[in-house]
Enzyme design. Structure first.
Site, PDB file in Angstrom:
ATOM      1  N   GLU A  34      50.111  65.272  20.638  1.00 26.18           N
ATOM      2  CA  GLU A  34      50.050  64.581  19.345  1.00 26.18           C
ATOM      3  C   GLU A  34      49.496  65.535  18.296  1.00 26.18           C
ATOM      4  OE1 GLU A  34      49.982  62.641  16.037  1.00 26.18           O
ATOM      5  OE2 GLU A  34      51.009  61.806  17.791  1.00 26.18           O
ATOM      6  N   HIS A 470      60.981  52.355   6.890  1.00 21.65           N
ATOM      7  CA  HIS A 470      61.715  52.109   8.131  1.00 21.65           C
ATOM      8  C   HIS A 470      62.823  53.144   8.338  1.00 21.65           C
ATOM      9  CE1 HIS A 470      60.654  47.597   7.320  1.00 21.65           C
ATOM     10  NE2 HIS A 470      59.632  48.254   7.856  1.00 21.65           N
TER      11      HIS A 470
END
Length: 534
Positions: A34, A470
């Site tokens: 990450e 989105h």
């Protein structure tokens, strides 16, 4: 060089899920990388998204390129950069989409992705604490999903107003049918955000076969011939490499996944050569097919006092809201980004809703650290088509992995998107003018009563529209020449490499995309384990 069975790049909505499921067997070793930090205190509190939406510590803070559909504006494109990814900074709404979305994916040449195929994974991932039909809802999954109470008089008034213009109430839009207005189901429980970091990673952090590295920026994939064998990444300024004995699974999301593929030489050869990147495999669809929801926010002044959080959430009111949150887990601090949403049809004869309206019980204004509550009392209602046809692209502009890619949406380039956006604004106006909302003494601020024609409304949309955050589709799933992955999410032409996140979506789902992204992580892990067993 350390070796693992699986390397998962990106610990976001899908990547955290993949790492959890692959490491469930102690015989399999998993490395999860990450780029951001482990977390942030504001991520625990639901309304913390207001503090994280512009926070560079946990947000990539991308922006779109100027374009005609935005009147030359660069739109903010926030993306989560910490464990949990965007599930750790988003507006917390839980929307699966409708059956038609996934049946369309299957009809486009992606076997195994129909609604009947993905429903078991939606059920597997969730622990829905509301009512609904067990045929559609999961009760024992790791992700807690709740129904915020509709106790606020404002919410009840909007639901009644929607009914007066023909939009019925639907208690479970994630069940048998999506149509209607409802309180937003939420990834909130026990007063805190249910990110994938919290639900999928925290319970397994001590698995000895799982290594989680934060602050680890993946710069390139490694190859032996046409097989992906590992990754190169940096932590604390030091370059490292890790080898994957079985597979690398890229879960960077719709911006970072195509960026990593291009940095690794996978994409359009001419584009890569121009940047000094050696082309390794020609896949012209990498970075293409970008779609997002382009949503104008209609704004309404509320003349009556006490209805909105502009009246109840400022000054001493904010102290009361904090106490309400601490005691009951309710109020402003426990609020979904848009607590009310309606799935509606633009015209008669459609098989399913094609427009989305969402209500925010306040007006906000820009602040130095993100949006803040405005002094004027009011409401916001955003309105947009759910399955836009306009498509853009995302491409790297440099061989440097720290340089952001160029994001071009091409909003409103498809005429049907412009037509449906205007229709959505008109439906929002109809709800706000319904008798049930008369006691609020509403006045339209934006687009404003002077803008009545389609062209006038569209001019306002271009000047004021925003995304709903989105982005999907930039590593599209399919079998045609522009597809990037196949139906089992394997990158075409390259062994040992998959992509599993919202970038694989062939089309946008009908609503928020976090729930489908988590489902993709569940299904990807299941397919990887199936292929391993075979």
């Amino acid at each position: 060089m350390r070796s693992y069975d699986y390397i998962v790049v990106g610990a976001g909505s899908a990547g955290a899920v993949v790492a959890n499921r692959l490491s469930a067997d102690p015989r399999r070793s998993v490395l999860l990388l990450e780029a951001g930090p482990p977390g942030h205190p504001w991520s625990r509190i639901p309304v913390g998204y207001a503090k994280l939406i512009a926070n560079p510590a946990v947000n990539w803070l991308y922006s779109g390129e100027p374009e005609a559909g935005t009147n030359g504006r660069r739109l903010p494109v926030p993306r989560g950069r910490m464990l949990g990814g965007s599930s750790a900074i988003n507006g917390l709404a839980f929307v699966r989409g409708q059956a038609q979305d996934f049946d369309t994916w299957a009809q486009m040449g992606n076997p195994g992705w129909s609604y009947a195929d993905v429903l078991p994974f939606f059920k597997r991932m969730e622990r829905y604490e509301g009512g609904g039909d067990d045929a559609y809802r999961g009760r024992e999954g790791p992700l807690r999903v709740t129904d915020p109470p509709a106790s606020d008089p404002l919410y009840a008034a909007v639901i009644k107003a929607a009914g007066e213009v023909g939009i019925p109430h639907n208690a479970d839009y994630n069940g048998a049918r999506q149509d209607g207005i409802a309180m937003s189901q939420a990834t909130i429980a026990s007063r805190r955000r249910m990110s994938t970091a919290h639900c999928y990673l925290e319970p397994i952090r001590k698995r000895p076969n799982l290594r989680i590295e934060t602050g680890a920026l993946t710069e390139s994939l490694l190859f032996e011939g046409s097989r992906c064998t590992g990754v190169r990444y940096t932590t604390a300024g030091a370059s490292q490499e890790a080898r994957a004995g079985r597979e690398v699974v890229v879960c960077g999301g719709s911006i970072n996944s195509p960026q990593l593929l291009e940095l690794s030489g996978i994409g359009q050869p001419e584009r890569l050569r121009a940047l000094g990147i050696e082309p390794r495999y020609a896949l012209p669809g990498v970075g293409e097919n970008l779609r997002d929801h382009y949503a104008p926010r209609t704004r309404w002044a509320v003349g009556a006092k006490g209805w909105t959080f502009n009246d109840r959430g400022r000054g001493l009111g904010l102290v009361k809201q904090a106490m309400r949150y601490a005691l009951f887990g309710q109020g402003l601090l426990a609020m979904v980004g848009a607590p009310l949403r309606a799935f509606v049809r633009s015209r008669e004869g459609l098989e399913a809703p094609d427009l989305l309206l969402g209500w925010v019980p306040m007006l906000t204004e820009p602040g130095p650290a993100g949006p803040r509550i405005a002094s004027q009392s009011g409401m916001t209602c955003y309105a947009h088509p759910m399955r836009p046809e306009s498509k853009g692209h995302i491409h790297v502009t440099s061989a440097d992995p720290r340089q952001p890619p160029a994001i071009t949406f091409n909003f409103l380039s498809s005429p049907v998107d412009a037509e449906l956006t205007v229709r959505a604004v008109r439906i929002a106006r109809a709800v706000m003018a319904a008798p049930a909302l008369a006691p609020l003494r509403l006045t339209e601020i934006a687009p404003g009563p002077a803008r009545q024609t389609d062209d006038e409304i569209l001019d306002w949309v271009r000047a004021a529209g925003e995304t709903t955050y989105h982005p999907v589709g930039t590593c599209r799933m399919g079998a045609d020449p522009m597809a990037v992955v196949d139906a089992r999410l394997r990158v075409h032409g390259i062994a040992g490499l998959r992509v599993a996140d919202a970038s694989i979506m062939p089309t946008l789902t009908s609503g928020n995309t976090n729930a489908p992204a988590i489902m993709i992580g569940e299904k990807a892990a299941a397919m990887i384990l199936e292929d391993l067993a075979a």
